[in-house]
Design an enzyme around this catalytic site. Structure first.
Site, PDB file in Angstrom:
ATOM      1  N   ASP A 144      -9.346 -23.490 -16.363  1.00 30.46           N
ATOM      2  CA  ASP A 144      -9.975 -23.921 -17.623  1.00 30.46           C
ATOM      3  C   ASP A 144      -9.522 -23.006 -18.774  1.00 30.46           C
ATOM      4  O   ASP A 144     -10.302 -22.672 -19.669  1.00 30.46           O
ATOM      5  CB  ASP A 144     -11.502 -23.966 -17.522  1.00 30.46           C
ATOM      6  CG  ASP A 144     -12.143 -24.782 -18.652  1.00 30.46           C
ATOM      7  OD1 ASP A 144     -11.407 -25.366 -19.477  1.00 30.46           O
ATOM      8  OD2 ASP A 144     -13.385 -24.817 -18.712  1.00 30.46           O
ATOM      9  N   ASP A 192     -12.270 -34.247 -20.096  1.00 33.66           N
ATOM     10  CA  ASP A 192     -12.794 -32.881 -20.135  1.00 33.66           C
ATOM     11  C   ASP A 192     -13.043 -32.367 -21.550  1.00 33.66           C
ATOM     12  O   ASP A 192     -12.269 -32.608 -22.471  1.00 33.66           O
ATOM     13  CB  ASP A 192     -11.882 -31.900 -19.405  1.00 33.66           C
ATOM     14  CG  ASP A 192     -12.528 -30.536 -19.355  1.00 33.66           C
ATOM     15  OD1 ASP A 192     -13.581 -30.425 -18.717  1.00 33.66           O
ATOM     16  OD2 ASP A 192     -12.022 -29.605 -19.998  1.00 33.66           O
ATOM     17  N   HIS A 245      -5.868 -26.057 -20.946  1.00 34.65           N
ATOM     18  CA  HIS A 245      -5.844 -26.616 -22.309  1.00 34.65           C
ATOM     19  C   HIS A 245      -4.677 -25.981 -23.056  1.00 34.65           C
ATOM     20  O   HIS A 245      -4.661 -24.770 -23.276  1.00 34.65           O
ATOM     21  CB  HIS A 245      -7.159 -26.330 -23.035  1.00 34.65           C
ATOM     22  CG  HIS A 245      -8.349 -26.983 -22.394  1.00 34.65           C
ATOM     23  ND1 HIS A 245      -8.698 -28.294 -22.629  1.00 34.65           N
ATOM     24  CD2 HIS A 245      -9.244 -26.516 -21.488  1.00 34.65           C
ATOM     25  CE1 HIS A 245      -9.781 -28.605 -21.917  1.00 34.65           C
ATOM     26  NE2 HIS A 245     -10.132 -27.540 -21.214  1.00 34.65           N
ATOM     27  N   LEU A 246      -3.696 -26.794 -23.400  1.00 31.22           N
ATOM     28  CA  LEU A 246      -2.503 -26.257 -24.086  1.00 31.22           C
ATOM     29  C   LEU A 246      -2.527 -26.483 -25.599  1.00 31.22           C
ATOM     30  O   LEU A 246      -1.673 -25.966 -26.314  1.00 31.22           O
ATOM     31  CB  LEU A 246      -1.227 -26.848 -23.474  1.00 31.22           C
ATOM     32  CG  LEU A 246      -0.950 -26.412 -22.022  1.00 31.22           C
ATOM     33  CD1 LEU A 246       0.315 -27.079 -21.490  1.00 31.22           C
ATOM     34  CD2 LEU A 246      -0.830 -24.902 -21.907  1.00 31.22           C
ATOM     35  N   HIS A 251      -8.421 -20.216 -28.146  1.00 31.45           N
ATOM     36  CA  HIS A 251      -8.984 -20.536 -29.458  1.00 31.45           C
ATOM     37  C   HIS A 251      -8.483 -19.554 -30.501  1.00 31.45           C
ATOM     38  O   HIS A 251      -8.436 -18.345 -30.247  1.00 31.45           O
ATOM     39  CB  HIS A 251     -10.516 -20.478 -29.423  1.00 31.45           C
ATOM     40  CG  HIS A 251     -11.128 -21.632 -28.709  1.00 31.45           C
ATOM     41  ND1 HIS A 251     -11.047 -22.924 -29.183  1.00 31.45           N
ATOM     42  CD2 HIS A 251     -11.811 -21.698 -27.538  1.00 31.45           C
ATOM     43  CE1 HIS A 251     -11.673 -23.734 -28.334  1.00 31.45           C
ATOM     44  NE2 HIS A 251     -12.132 -23.025 -27.327  1.00 31.45           N
TER      45      HIS A 251
HETATM   46 ZN   LIG Z   1     -14.814 -28.926 -19.206  1.00 26.52          ZN
END
Ligand SMILES: [Zn+2]
Length: 436
Positions: free
Chosen positions: A311, A157, A65-66, A315
């Site tokens: 993954d 996702d 996740h970028l 945050h």
């Molecule tokens: Zn996921």
């Protein structure tokens, strides 16, 4: 670009395993490996001394996740690429749950272009399965595939494609061009949006909404049957339970076209870490009991689980520093993945370095259709490499991260095995935890 001479590298750890031919030099010219063997001199080439370092093909992450566009306070394509390079990666698949969602050809091309402008790793946009990740209408799968991004890997996702009819249509659609749907398996009726702790005695005692393994297993069981019915390919994201492993093992035995990934954190961290209500350990799917962790390690070793995927979920502090139930889901992973896999799988005698190359580079590259990645490090291959110091002991320090975020569950842990340098397209991108 000057040529690069890598000296004394231990290809796939073969020398350490006793093969006298395992240690070799590699010459890289114009981004391609042009010579492997004993190379006396290479005039004008930069030299990277790799005596005793294990050489692997550059790592490939199927699940990153970028956060760009939309949450550039948590990560950008540039900072995430930097974290990836330091972590030994040469390609990452950027998940579609950004703002806006990557559900059009234009959105996918924009991410591709931002990744190229950064130039530290190949950033491949994952296409959303459904418009806006709403789970109802298929996104522009064909247009994304025909775009410059050539998207073949699709996922909602963060959310599960829970409507079986939508999942069936998506599988039928991607079959036409050899694509794959990666499923975040979470039945929303069995594990709703508040579910945040493995359902069991501890979740009850802590008063945290339970996330039972069956919410994952029942979706995976359904999806492998849909893959069989449609003759298409399904990939299971972040497998977290022994029950899911059983389903995948059965499906593979039937010849169903299913692949699966496990995260580094699900290979080590267990649900009892939640006892202190530290939101650093809040992740989706949740950390599970030791029995599940043991089953995941065994499944990765025997090939039932095909790949490790991080993954990586950065945050911002103001999203993570809340009461446990209100905090955001997710953990950092790019910079520590290789060290965790080295420590637990190689250190535990479950995988050798050729096995690490398989689960962190070659198989993920094949799943995502990345022909230039996951090579055998032979003459003619693109020079994407990771050099690993197998004996290094590293103590993880979250403040040293190149990610914009600090939600690092490995902080303070000492792990054996570390990325020494990363070579992307013939250029050294990172060395010893810093950009080169
Ligand atoms: Zn996921």
């Amino acid at each position: 670009m000057p040529s690069l001479l890598i000296t004394g590298a231990d290809l796939f750890g073969r020398a350490a395993a006793g093969d006298p031919d395992g240690r070799t030099d590699l010459l890289v010219e114009d981004g391609v490996i042009t010579e492997v063997g004993s190379i006396r001199s290479a005039k004008g080439a930069d030299v990277l001394e790799a005596d005793g370092l294990v050489a692997l093909p550059g790592l490939v992450d199927l699940h990153t996740h970028l956060r760009e566009p939309g949450r550039e306070d948590a990560e950008t394509i540039a900072t995430g690429s930097a974290a990836a390079a330091v972590g030994g990666f040469t390609a990452v698949l950027a998940m579609a749950n950004t703002t806006p969602v990557t559900d059009t050809a234009e959105a996918a091309e924009r991410i591709l272009d931002l990744g190229r402008a950064t130039g530290l790793v190949d950033v491949l946009p994952v296409g959303a399965v459904t418009k806006g990740l709403a789970g109802e209408e298929l996104a522009e799968l064909g247009l994304m595939h025909r775009s410059r991004a050539r998207t073949t890997f699709f996922s909602d996702d963060g959310k599960c494609v829970h409507d079986a009819r939508v999942m069936r249509r998506a599988l039928e659609y991607v079959r036409a061009f050899g694509g794959v749907v990666s499923q975040h398996a979470q039945d929303p009726h069995l594990a709703g949006p508040q579910a945040c702790a493995h359902e069991g005695e501890l979740s009850g005692r802590l008063g945290l909404p339970g996330w039972p393994g069956i919410a994952e297993e029942s979706i995976v069981a359904r999806d492998v049957m849909l893959a069989r019915h449609t003759g298409s390919r399904v990939h299971v994201a972040h497998v977290s339970t022994a029950g899911t492993v059983e389903v995948i093992r059965w499906a593979k035995a039937q010849g169903i076209d299913v692949t699966a990934e496990v995260t580094p954190h699900h290979l080590v961290l267990t649900t009892d870490l939640l006892a202190g209500y530290d939101p650093t350990f809040k992740v989706n799917p949740p950390l599970r009991p030791q029995e599940d962790v043991d089953a995941l390690r065994a499944a990765l070793a025997d090939g039932t689980i095909d790949a490790v995927a991080t993954d990586h979920a950065p945050h911002a502090r103001h999203d993570k520093e809340h009461a446990f139930v209100d905090a955001a889901f997710g953990m950092l992973g790019l910079e520590t993945a290789l060290s965790v896999v080295s420590d637990v799988m190689v250190g535990g005698g479950l995988l050798d370095w050729a096995g690490v190359a398989r689960v962190m580079s070659q198989t993920p590259a094949r799943i995502a259709g990345l022909a230039a990645h996951g090579s055998t490090l032979s003459v003619g291959d693109a020079a994407h490499l990771t050099l690993v110091d197998a004996a290094a002991e590293v103590t993880v320090d979250r403040s040293a991260s190149l990610s914009l975020s600090r939600n690092n569950p490995w902080h303070g842990r000492t792990l054996r095995g570390a990325v020494h340098a990363t070579v992307f397209g013939g250029r050294v991108t990172a060395q010893k935890g810093a950009l080169a």
